[in-house]
Write a protein that holds these residues in place. Structure first.
Motif, PDB file in Angstrom:
ATOM      1  N   TYR A 254      93.933  80.825  21.815  1.00 41.58           N
ATOM      2  CA  TYR A 254      93.242  80.611  20.491  1.00 41.58           C
ATOM      3  C   TYR A 254      92.627  81.848  20.176  1.00 41.58           C
ATOM      4  O   TYR A 254      92.372  82.309  19.114  1.00 41.58           O
ATOM      5  N   VAL A 255      91.794  82.221  21.467  1.00 45.81           N
ATOM      6  CA  VAL A 255      91.085  83.446  21.281  1.00 45.81           C
ATOM      7  C   VAL A 255      91.827  84.677  20.813  1.00 45.81           C
ATOM      8  O   VAL A 255      91.262  85.206  19.680  1.00 45.81           O
ATOM      9  N   TYR A 257      94.431  84.513  19.045  1.00 44.55           N
ATOM     10  CA  TYR A 257      94.993  84.312  17.586  1.00 44.55           C
ATOM     11  C   TYR A 257      93.756  84.532  16.724  1.00 44.55           C
ATOM     12  O   TYR A 257      94.061  85.228  15.623  1.00 44.55           O
ATOM     13  N   SER A 258      92.665  84.189  17.129  1.00 44.91           N
ATOM     14  CA  SER A 258      91.529  84.193  16.265  1.00 44.91           C
ATOM     15  C   SER A 258      91.324  85.932  16.075  1.00 44.91           C
ATOM     16  O   SER A 258      90.966  86.488  14.763  1.00 44.91           O
ATOM     17  N   LYS A 261      93.909  87.202  13.762  1.00 45.51           N
ATOM     18  CA  LYS A 261      93.646  87.055  12.505  1.00 45.51           C
ATOM     19  C   LYS A 261      92.029  87.529  11.835  1.00 45.51           C
ATOM     20  O   LYS A 261      91.900  87.494  10.817  1.00 45.51           O
ATOM     21  N   TYR A 263      89.136  86.772  12.421  1.00 45.92           N
ATOM     22  CA  TYR A 263      87.812  85.786  12.319  1.00 45.92           C
ATOM     23  C   TYR A 263      87.249  85.530  13.864  1.00 45.92           C
ATOM     24  O   TYR A 263      86.814  84.277  13.938  1.00 45.92           O
ATOM     25  N   ALA A 264      87.255  86.394  14.476  1.00 50.88           N
ATOM     26  CA  ALA A 264      86.708  86.047  15.701  1.00 50.88           C
ATOM     27  C   ALA A 264      85.377  85.779  16.066  1.00 50.88           C
ATOM     28  O   ALA A 264      85.017  84.863  16.659  1.00 50.88           O
ATOM     29  N   SER A 266      83.784  84.029  13.847  1.00 54.42           N
ATOM     30  CA  SER A 266      83.529  82.478  13.410  1.00 54.42           C
ATOM     31  C   SER A 266      83.580  81.645  14.563  1.00 54.42           C
ATOM     32  O   SER A 266      83.363  80.322  14.563  1.00 54.42           O
ATOM     33  N   GLY A 267      83.994  81.874  15.928  1.00 52.54           N
ATOM     34  CA  GLY A 267      84.207  81.102  16.849  1.00 52.54           C
ATOM     35  C   GLY A 267      82.730  80.856  17.835  1.00 52.54           C
ATOM     36  O   GLY A 267      82.947  80.427  18.724  1.00 52.54           O
ATOM     37  N   SER A 270      82.244  77.394  18.800  1.00 54.65           N
ATOM     38  CA  SER A 270      83.043  76.831  20.016  1.00 54.65           C
ATOM     39  C   SER A 270      82.725  77.477  21.268  1.00 54.65           C
ATOM     40  O   SER A 270      82.890  77.110  22.237  1.00 54.65           O
TER      41      SER A 270
END
Ligand code: UDP
Ligand code: MG
Length: 333
Positions: A254-255, A257-258, A261, A263-264, A266-267, A270
């Protein structure tokens, strides 16, 4: 006719000034009825700060079959029981342990003795549901405690298992030699094995005084009894570790992938949530390790498990062997 068996009734007491006479009368009443039984009552005063000890002393003056040990401070009920066992002579045939507050019905002593005479070595009792007395919360927490301990510990403890029991002398000698720091007797008497039988009883209301076990103490005792009897929490700690490590591995795609994309950032929430979660898990696991480590630490110090400030033991309830007794008597000759 000489009595066919000797019994010592061991009663741990902590601030029970109004119950000393009542419990003695109650025990007397029951045991006097039993044919061919000679008995003694041994009080272990667990550092009472009220008039418990003076009350016991008054009784000792009046009654030949009452003796006592008195601690230098409050050490705990299990330590009081341990001191009692270690100071009972092996001339007795059985020991009965009972609370001073009359919550353990003394009439049941007759049944304990009957079962013992029919060949059982430990006759224990367990409390049946006590509707009027205990709150919903205390009932649920008691059930939960026995459920957890039966899952974790290597001995089976019945729901409501109590310290009111009869123990044959062969087990008393096992207990005398116990090297365990902070023994947990409810578990230990199951752990020794032998022929055992349990009988149910309905707990009465406490006659005088208050329970010595507020919720805080109960939680400490629950943790102590579990860690005394099981190393399974350590294994569970490892599983928790594996599980959380596994979850965090799942998190990596998931990391990535972010990142891909774009938008790291924005995590943030989380990340914080994850850090907090793993932080919590680590603290729990460390806490479990700490509990066991603490036990090893205490045991290596090898301190006495209790300190006796004063005592008046009857001749038969003394640890001295005959030689030592003769020597002690020589002083008076
Ligand atoms: N007791 C003791 N030392 C302690 C706490 C309790 O010797 O530190 C004794 C207490 O005097 C009583 C018995 O252990 O004879 C059971 O205590 P209590 O009735 O308070 O426990 P509960 O019935 O509430 O579980
Ligand atoms: Mg009680």
């Amino acid at each position: 006719m000489a009595p066919s068996f000797n019994i010592t009734v061991l009663i741990p007491v902590f601030n029970e000034e109004d119950n000393i006479i009542l419990i003695t009368l109650a025990v007397d009443n029951v045991l006097r009825e039993i044919y061919n039984c000679s008995y003694e009552i041994l009080f272990v005063d667990d550092g009472s700060t009220d008039n418990t000890l003076p009350e016991i002393k008054k009784l000792v003056k009046k009654k030949g079959n009452v003796s006592y040990l008195s601690f230098s401070r409050n050490f705990g009920k299990d330590e009081a029981l341990l001191a009692g066992f270690q100071n009972i002579s092996l001339n007795i045939d059985a020991v009965i342990t009972i609370d001073a507050d009359l919550q353990h019905p003394p009439e049941l002593i007759t049944d304990l003795i009957k079962h013992w005479q029919s060949g059982y070595d430990v006759v224990y009792t367990y409390r049946k549901e006590n509707n009027q007395d205990s709150s919903f919360l205390s009932k649920v927490s008691s059930k939960l405690y026995y459920w957890i301990i039966s899952k974790l510990a290597d001995v089976q403890l019945e729901n409501g298992l109590s310290d009111f029991k009869l123990i044959d002398k062969k087990i008393v000698s096992v207990i005398k030699n116990l090297k365990e720091e902070a023994p947990f007797f409810r578990g230990l008497f199951k752990w020794v094995g032998y022929n055992q039988i349990g009988i149910p009883y309905k707990a009465d209301r406490r006659i005088n005084g208050e329970s010595k076990y507020p919720a805080k103490v109960l939680i400490r005792l629950a943790l102590h009894s579990i860690t005394s009897f099981s190393t399974k929490p350590l294994t569970i700690a490892i599983y928790i570790g594996f599980f959380t490590a596994f979850i965090s591995v799942l998190y990596i795609p998931y990391v990535l992938y972010s990142l891909y994309k774009g938008y790291a950032i924005s995590g943030w929430s989380s990340t914080i949530a994850t850090v907090a979660f793993f932080g919590g898990v680590q603290l729990i696991v460390l806490g479990i390790l700490g509990l066991y480590l603490g036990k090893i630490f205490i045991q290596t110090k090898n301190r006495p498990r209790y300190i006796i400030n004063e005592s008046k033991l009857s001749a038969s309830n003394s640890n001295m062997d005959q030689n030592e007794k003769n020597k002690a008597m020589d002083i008076f000759r």
